[in-house]
Write a protein that holds these residues in place. Sequence first.
Motif, PDB file in Angstrom:
ATOM      1  N   ALA A 146     -59.791 135.566 -29.294  1.00 13.01           N
ATOM      2  CA  ALA A 146     -58.705 136.834 -29.537  1.00 13.01           C
ATOM      3  C   ALA A 146     -59.044 137.875 -28.345  1.00 13.01           C
ATOM      4  O   ALA A 146     -57.995 138.208 -27.921  1.00 13.01           O
ATOM      5  CB  ALA A 146     -58.873 137.317 -30.985  1.00 13.01           C
ATOM      6  N   PHE A 147     -60.121 138.026 -27.962  1.00 14.29           N
ATOM      7  CA  PHE A 147     -60.355 139.214 -27.142  1.00 14.29           C
ATOM      8  C   PHE A 147     -60.086 138.801 -25.732  1.00 14.29           C
ATOM      9  O   PHE A 147     -59.693 139.527 -25.121  1.00 14.29           O
ATOM     10  CB  PHE A 147     -61.930 139.543 -27.155  1.00 14.29           C
ATOM     11  N   ILE A 148     -60.456 137.565 -25.258  1.00 10.83           N
ATOM     12  CA  ILE A 148     -59.962 136.943 -24.004  1.00 10.83           C
ATOM     13  C   ILE A 148     -58.637 137.184 -23.610  1.00 10.83           C
ATOM     14  O   ILE A 148     -57.791 137.775 -22.841  1.00 10.83           O
ATOM     15  CB  ILE A 148     -60.794 135.952 -23.671  1.00 10.83           C
ATOM     16  N   LEU A 149     -58.098 136.388 -24.717  1.00  9.58           N
ATOM     17  CA  LEU A 149     -56.442 136.260 -24.397  1.00  9.58           C
ATOM     18  C   LEU A 149     -55.791 137.541 -24.638  1.00  9.58           C
ATOM     19  O   LEU A 149     -54.953 137.849 -23.748  1.00  9.58           O
ATOM     20  CB  LEU A 149     -55.937 135.444 -25.661  1.00  9.58           C
ATOM     21  N   HIS A 150     -55.981 138.627 -25.251  1.00  9.88           N
ATOM     22  CA  HIS A 150     -55.526 139.992 -25.454  1.00  9.88           C
ATOM     23  C   HIS A 150     -56.235 140.918 -24.634  1.00  9.88           C
ATOM     24  O   HIS A 150     -55.163 141.332 -23.722  1.00  9.88           O
ATOM     25  CB  HIS A 150     -55.760 140.683 -26.966  1.00  9.88           C
ATOM     26  N   ASP A 151     -57.188 141.153 -24.349  1.00  6.32           N
ATOM     27  CA  ASP A 151     -57.925 142.406 -23.559  1.00  6.32           C
ATOM     28  C   ASP A 151     -57.945 141.713 -22.158  1.00  6.32           C
ATOM     29  O   ASP A 151     -57.757 142.545 -21.015  1.00  6.32           O
ATOM     30  CB  ASP A 151     -58.876 142.656 -23.902  1.00  6.32           C
ATOM     31  N   VAL A 152     -57.991 140.531 -21.669  1.00  7.18           N
ATOM     32  CA  VAL A 152     -58.081 140.164 -20.438  1.00  7.18           C
ATOM     33  C   VAL A 152     -56.869 139.376 -19.640  1.00  7.18           C
ATOM     34  O   VAL A 152     -56.360 139.841 -18.577  1.00  7.18           O
ATOM     35  CB  VAL A 152     -59.355 139.174 -20.329  1.00  7.18           C
ATOM     36  N   PHE A 153     -56.261 138.696 -20.626  1.00  6.26           N
ATOM     37  CA  PHE A 153     -55.015 137.710 -20.141  1.00  6.26           C
ATOM     38  C   PHE A 153     -53.559 138.653 -20.677  1.00  6.26           C
ATOM     39  O   PHE A 153     -52.467 138.347 -20.366  1.00  6.26           O
ATOM     40  CB  PHE A 153     -55.217 136.522 -20.456  1.00  6.26           C
ATOM     41  N   ARG A 154     -53.846 139.749 -21.522  1.00  4.91           N
ATOM     42  CA  ARG A 154     -52.594 140.551 -21.924  1.00  4.91           C
ATOM     43  C   ARG A 154     -51.785 139.788 -22.775  1.00  4.91           C
ATOM     44  O   ARG A 154     -50.514 140.111 -22.810  1.00  4.91           O
ATOM     45  CB  ARG A 154     -52.131 141.121 -20.807  1.00  4.91           C
ATOM     46  N   TYR A 155     -52.205 138.681 -23.787  1.00  2.81           N
ATOM     47  CA  TYR A 155     -51.256 138.066 -24.513  1.00  2.81           C
ATOM     48  C   TYR A 155     -51.093 139.241 -25.671  1.00  2.81           C
ATOM     49  O   TYR A 155     -52.216 139.996 -26.243  1.00  2.81           O
ATOM     50  CB  TYR A 155     -51.560 136.745 -24.905  1.00  2.81           C
ATOM     51  N   SER A 156     -49.973 138.984 -26.518  1.00  5.41           N
ATOM     52  CA  SER A 156     -49.741 140.107 -27.724  1.00  5.41           C
ATOM     53  C   SER A 156     -50.584 139.283 -28.787  1.00  5.41           C
ATOM     54  O   SER A 156     -50.961 138.102 -28.686  1.00  5.41           O
ATOM     55  CB  SER A 156     -48.259 140.034 -28.320  1.00  5.41           C
ATOM     56  N   PHE A 157     -50.750 140.042 -29.764  1.00  8.62           N
ATOM     57  CA  PHE A 157     -51.541 139.710 -30.906  1.00  8.62           C
ATOM     58  C   PHE A 157     -50.720 138.638 -31.797  1.00  8.62           C
ATOM     59  O   PHE A 157     -51.152 137.696 -32.370  1.00  8.62           O
ATOM     60  CB  PHE A 157     -51.888 140.761 -31.854  1.00  8.62           C
ATOM     61  N   ALA A 158     -49.452 138.751 -31.620  1.00 12.92           N
ATOM     62  CA  ALA A 158     -48.328 137.818 -32.201  1.00 12.92           C
ATOM     63  C   ALA A 158     -48.878 136.388 -31.593  1.00 12.92           C
ATOM     64  O   ALA A 158     -48.741 135.131 -32.250  1.00 12.92           O
ATOM     65  CB  ALA A 158     -47.019 138.013 -32.107  1.00 12.92           C
ATOM     66  N   GLU A 159     -48.896 136.310 -30.299  1.00  9.99           N
ATOM     67  CA  GLU A 159     -49.006 135.127 -29.294  1.00  9.99           C
ATOM     68  C   GLU A 159     -50.482 134.509 -29.720  1.00  9.99           C
ATOM     69  O   GLU A 159     -50.617 133.403 -29.865  1.00  9.99           O
ATOM     70  CB  GLU A 159     -48.648 135.619 -28.056  1.00  9.99           C
ATOM     71  N   VAL A 160     -51.572 135.467 -29.914  1.00  7.47           N
ATOM     72  CA  VAL A 160     -52.851 135.041 -30.232  1.00  7.47           C
ATOM     73  C   VAL A 160     -52.864 134.394 -31.423  1.00  7.47           C
ATOM     74  O   VAL A 160     -53.608 133.588 -31.722  1.00  7.47           O
ATOM     75  CB  VAL A 160     -53.799 136.380 -29.972  1.00  7.47           C
ATOM     76  N   ALA A 161     -52.070 134.955 -32.415  1.00  5.10           N
ATOM     77  CA  ALA A 161     -52.265 134.429 -33.731  1.00  5.10           C
ATOM     78  C   ALA A 161     -51.808 133.112 -33.562  1.00  5.10           C
ATOM     79  O   ALA A 161     -52.329 132.106 -34.304  1.00  5.10           O
ATOM     80  CB  ALA A 161     -51.236 135.368 -34.524  1.00  5.10           C
ATOM     81  N   GLU A 162     -50.721 132.591 -32.915  1.00  2.00           N
ATOM     82  CA  GLU A 162     -50.281 131.379 -32.867  1.00  2.00           C
ATOM     83  C   GLU A 162     -51.375 130.243 -32.721  1.00  2.00           C
ATOM     84  O   GLU A 162     -51.400 129.098 -32.776  1.00  2.00           O
ATOM     85  CB  GLU A 162     -49.138 131.270 -31.979  1.00  2.00           C
ATOM     86  N   ILE A 163     -52.281 130.916 -31.650  1.00  3.30           N
ATOM     87  CA  ILE A 163     -53.201 129.997 -31.104  1.00  3.30           C
ATOM     88  C   ILE A 163     -54.480 129.835 -32.135  1.00  3.30           C
ATOM     89  O   ILE A 163     -55.092 128.835 -32.382  1.00  3.30           O
ATOM     90  CB  ILE A 163     -53.983 130.348 -29.837  1.00  3.30           C
TER      91      ILE A 163
END
Length: 310
Positions: A146-163
């Motif tokens: 969650a941290f890498i996808l959102h804070d480093v690669f700038r994915y939204s939390f909605a997108e992170v949630a799918e993963i």
Amino acid sequence: MSRQSEPGGGRVDPGLDAIMSERRQLISLAYRLVGSLAEAEDVVQETYARWYAMSPQQREGIGSPGGWLTTVASRICLDLLGSARARRERYVGEWIPEPLPDRMEWINGRSDGMPVDPADRVTLDESINMAFLVVLESMTPAERVAFILHDVFRYSFAEVAEIVGRTPAACRQLASSARRRIRASQAPATPTAQQADIVRDFKRAWEARDIGALVGLLDPDVTAIGDGGGLVSAELRPIEGGEQVARVFVDLAGRVSDLTILERTVNGQPGLVAQQEGITVTVMAFDIAGDRIKHIWAVRNPEKLRPWTG
């Protein structure tokens, strides 16, 4: 997901070149998620295998191939992190993330000059330095992803949630928890030029077997961690305290007469590489706060040193 580029004017069935152009981004993501270049490349290989296991019609139905690849690679990493935690708990000695060489140093250092550097596919920035990766190792797999996808690669939390298979709110909490771990571990940044000077002074003091000079460069509470593996021995526990760490390095210099110490960039920061007969046997990364060294990570596992031997 829409963060990945889609070459070819938005075609839903990009050719091999377009799909393979996502490889660098996928390697960069997977390395941060699993802390191992070899495992990151395995993740990406498996991701592509799943892509080409689909029928042409199934692939054509995917609106964002890059996003699909990222989602699959992230899920593979999430599964891998769960099993990796168990493996690393059984690891002999301390487990340290795999160090990465600087791309140009690697290319220029090769005897044949061929630009086949694995680190060429990883963007070196603050999220790739050894201290950062070590903190990532303390996180749960879901926190890390969650941290890498959102804070480093700038994915939204909605997108992170799918993963990660959780709600956006839960992913927000995971990233927040990870962020607190990072902040708690960080010291005020020391300019890179100053870090390089300190590492150079450490190298000179080590080569001169000057305990006093080494102690002067080390934080009183410094910790040195060695990572062996295979047939290579390693310290089973961290070495703590400036004088103790200094004595260990001086003892090593006295026991190994043909050691060549080189200044190199390790995970984007000044580090050292030890070679014997032209073969890299140790890669050292440093965490520096102010004018003192706080942590030393010495990687000796041959499996992790393959990118360093040309």
